[in-house]
Design a protein around this motif. Structure first.
Motif, mmCIF file in Angstrom:
data_model
loop_
_atom_site.group_PDB
_atom_site.id
_atom_site.type_symbol
_atom_site.label_atom_id
_atom_site.label_comp_id
_atom_site.label_asym_id
_atom_site.label_seq_id
_atom_site.Cartn_x
_atom_site.Cartn_y
_atom_site.Cartn_z
ATOM 1 N N LEU A 37 -74.701 84.704 -7.948
ATOM 2 C CA LEU A 37 -75.317 85.513 -6.898
ATOM 3 C C LEU A 37 -74.343 85.762 -5.744
ATOM 4 C CD1 LEU A 37 -78.940 84.032 -6.826
ATOM 5 C CD2 LEU A 37 -78.187 86.214 -7.781
ATOM 6 N N LEU A 38 -73.444 84.819 -5.499
ATOM 7 C CA LEU A 38 -72.403 85.057 -4.499
ATOM 8 C C LEU A 38 -71.514 86.230 -4.916
ATOM 9 C CD1 LEU A 38 -71.169 81.502 -3.397
ATOM 10 C CD2 LEU A 38 -72.469 83.166 -2.051
ATOM 11 N N LEU B 37 -78.069 91.560 -0.281
ATOM 12 C CA LEU B 37 -78.940 91.194 -1.390
ATOM 13 C C LEU B 37 -79.922 90.092 -0.992
ATOM 14 C CD1 LEU B 37 -79.673 91.137 -4.484
ATOM 15 C CD2 LEU B 37 -77.872 89.406 -4.718
ATOM 16 N N HIS B 38 -81.199 90.321 -1.286
ATOM 17 C CA HIS B 38 -82.214 89.285 -1.123
ATOM 18 C C HIS B 38 -82.374 88.578 -2.469
ATOM 19 C CE1 HIS B 38 -83.332 90.608 2.889
ATOM 20 N NE2 HIS B 38 -83.424 91.860 2.442
ATOM 21 N N THR B 39 -82.115 87.288 -2.477
ATOM 22 C CA THR B 39 -82.069 86.566 -3.749
ATOM 23 C C THR B 39 -83.453 86.149 -4.251
ATOM 24 O OG1 THR B 39 -81.722 84.461 -2.590
ATOM 25 C CG2 THR B 39 -79.756 85.691 -3.271
ATOM 26 N N THR B 40 -84.461 86.152 -3.389
ATOM 27 C CA THR B 40 -85.787 85.688 -3.818
ATOM 28 C C THR B 40 -86.327 86.460 -5.022
ATOM 29 O OG1 THR B 40 -86.317 84.914 -1.586
ATOM 30 C CG2 THR B 40 -88.165 85.282 -3.092
ATOM 31 N N PRO B 41 -86.287 87.805 -5.050
ATOM 32 C CA PRO B 41 -86.768 88.519 -6.239
ATOM 33 C C PRO B 41 -85.991 88.162 -7.508
ATOM 34 C CG PRO B 41 -86.562 90.035 -4.390
ATOM 35 C CD PRO B 41 -85.899 88.754 -3.983
ATOM 36 N N VAL B 42 -84.695 87.903 -7.356
ATOM 37 C CA VAL B 42 -83.871 87.526 -8.517
ATOM 38 C C VAL B 42 -84.338 86.179 -9.053
ATOM 39 C CG1 VAL B 42 -81.533 87.173 -9.362
ATOM 40 C CG2 VAL B 42 -81.921 88.741 -7.462
ATOM 41 N N LEU B 43 -84.522 85.227 -8.158
ATOM 42 C CA LEU B 43 -84.977 83.896 -8.568
ATOM 43 C C LEU B 43 -86.366 83.957 -9.205
ATOM 44 C CD1 LEU B 43 -83.771 81.837 -5.460
ATOM 45 C CD2 LEU B 43 -82.602 82.146 -7.653
ATOM 46 N N GLU C 3 -87.299 82.814 -12.950
ATOM 47 C CA GLU C 3 -88.370 81.841 -13.156
ATOM 48 C C GLU C 3 -89.401 82.352 -14.160
ATOM 49 O OE1 GLU C 3 -91.053 78.700 -13.082
ATOM 50 O OE2 GLU C 3 -88.898 78.835 -12.702
ATOM 51 N N LYS C 4 -89.680 83.660 -14.151
ATOM 52 C CA LYS C 4 -90.624 84.229 -15.127
ATOM 53 C C LYS C 4 -90.113 84.040 -16.549
ATOM 54 C CE LYS C 4 -92.504 87.826 -12.087
ATOM 55 N NZ LYS C 4 -92.485 89.276 -11.787
ATOM 56 N N ASP D 155 -72.669 96.153 -14.319
ATOM 57 C CA ASP D 155 -72.814 95.379 -15.559
ATOM 58 C C ASP D 155 -72.434 93.912 -15.365
ATOM 59 O OD1 ASP D 155 -73.542 97.721 -16.804
ATOM 60 O OD2 ASP D 155 -71.604 98.057 -17.766
ATOM 61 N N PHE D 156 -71.725 93.607 -14.269
ATOM 62 C CA PHE D 156 -71.274 92.241 -14.008
ATOM 63 C C PHE D 156 -72.138 91.521 -12.972
ATOM 64 C CE2 PHE D 156 -67.551 94.384 -15.686
ATOM 65 C CZ PHE D 156 -67.005 93.439 -16.542
ATOM 66 N N PHE D 157 -73.047 92.249 -12.309
ATOM 67 C CA PHE D 157 -73.858 91.650 -11.247
ATOM 68 C C PHE D 157 -75.196 91.206 -11.820
ATOM 69 C CE2 PHE D 157 -71.302 94.779 -8.621
ATOM 70 C CZ PHE D 157 -70.446 93.810 -8.129
ATOM 71 N N LEU D 158 -75.495 89.925 -11.679
ATOM 72 C CA LEU D 158 -76.662 89.344 -12.330
ATOM 73 C C LEU D 158 -77.962 90.027 -11.907
ATOM 74 C CD1 LEU D 158 -77.066 87.098 -14.398
ATOM 75 C CD2 LEU D 158 -77.594 85.552 -12.532
ATOM 76 N N HIS D 159 -78.110 90.342 -10.626
ATOM 77 C CA HIS D 159 -79.365 90.969 -10.188
ATOM 78 C C HIS D 159 -79.520 92.362 -10.773
ATOM 79 C CE1 HIS D 159 -76.698 92.946 -7.331
ATOM 80 N NE2 HIS D 159 -77.691 93.683 -6.885
ATOM 81 N N LYS D 160 -78.408 93.056 -10.992
ATOM 82 C CA LYS D 160 -78.472 94.390 -11.595
ATOM 83 C C LYS D 160 -78.738 94.297 -13.092
ATOM 84 C CE LYS D 160 -78.012 97.309 -8.231
ATOM 85 N NZ LYS D 160 -79.064 98.322 -7.966
ATOM 86 N N VAL D 161 -78.217 93.252 -13.726
ATOM 87 C CA VAL D 161 -78.493 93.020 -15.148
ATOM 88 C C VAL D 161 -79.995 92.785 -15.348
ATOM 89 C CG1 VAL D 161 -78.129 91.403 -17.063
ATOM 90 C CG2 VAL D 161 -76.186 92.171 -15.679
#
Length: 290
Positions: A88-89, A98-104, A108-109, A153-159
């Motif tokens: 995420l960094l 970037l707000h990480t809460t939606p990613v987390l 979690e889902k 393609d390399f950013f986890l939240h975008k993936v």
């Protein structure tokens, strides 16, 4: 902010054609830290000159980059290098707000859906099949060929958002899931591939001295979740004319995975207008060696 008069005076000089003067002005503005960003954003919105807007954007980028350097150094020096936090960094290089809460929450889902299907009687292969089925079939994560024309393609939240990623980003997500589910599976060092090895439950890389292959049940391709046998991996080495080495089967450390992610991401910024980003990413990767 305090020193508003001095800041406004510096703002009036941002358009100075002398590059040395501009360099001095930008250094002073960067020295104020992130607190000055709202002022810079307001200046950008009230400026019609595109050249000045580009200079403002660069100063804002430098401020965010300085913060990222600090955060990455803290992550590097921490006792435990959390892989998800490290990934995420990297996202914050291009998406500093970037707000990480939606990613987390998304992660979690997926974790919960997999956890509901797992039990203590499943074999490691059955565990892998459940995880791959949820991620790649139920969640519809797609694996795409690694290309360097789309940094997302390399950013986890975008993936997670697009439900598609390359071998490395999908592989990182797969390993994050394994770690959260306490499955002993890690990305390994096979060249030009992102392969995840499912280790025996008693394997400890810090203490085990024998042949590492003896402690691996099977392998999974991070791109698609497909399982591979030892024979499949041996055939890959033969086709590639690569001599198998014990080092290839050792788990990559979290620092090395993030270092690889930064290095691979840097290949997306080869145009002259973006070369500074490539150098910044390579500098971040080097930081993890220190």
């Amino acid at each position: 902010m305090q020193q508003t008069r001095e800041i406004n005076a510096l703002f009036t000089l941002i358009d100075d054609p002398d590059e040395e003067v501009y360099a001095t002005i930008s250094e002073k503005l960067v020295g104020y830290g992130k607190g000055i960003i709202p002022n810079l954003e307001h200046l950008w919105e009230t400026t019609l000159n595109e050249d000045i807007q580009e200079r403002i954007e660069m100063i804002i980028h430098r401020l965010h980059y300085g913060d990222l350097v600090h955060d990455l150094c803290e992550w590097r020096d921490s006792a435990y290098h959390d892989l998800l936090f490290g990934a995420l960094l990297v996202c914050k290089f291009q998406y500093p707000d970037l707000h990480t809460t939606p990613v987390l929450q998304d992660i979690e889902k997926i974790r919960r859906n997999v956890w509901l299907e797992l039990n203590s009687f499943l074999t490691p292969l059955e565990q892998a099949n459940v995880l791959s089925s949820i991620m790649y079939n139920y969640y519809n994560l797609k694996g795409i060929e690694t290309q360097y024309n789309n940094p997302d393609d390399f950013f986890l939240h975008k993936v997670l958002e697009a439900k598609k990623g390359n071998a490395l980003s999908n592989g990182i997500l797969y390993q994050v899931m394994c770690e959260q589910l306490e499955i002993n599976a890690r990305i390994i060092n096979i060249p030009q591939q992102c392969i995840i090895a499912f280790y025996h439950s008693d394997y400890d890389p810090a203490t085990y001295k024998g042949p590492i292959q003896d402690k691996i049940h099977f392998f999974v391709d991070g791109t698609s979740g497909q399982a591979f046998s030892h024979a499949d991996i041996e055939n890959y080495f033969k086709r590639s004319s690569v001599e198998p080495s014990q080092a290839y089967f050792k788990p990559k450390s979290h620092k090395r995975i993030i270092q690889l992610l930064l290095s691979e991401l840097s290949k997306c910024f080869t145009r002259p207008s973006n070369e500074y980003k490539q150098q910044e990413l390579l500098s971040l990767a080097e930081l993890l060696d220190q």
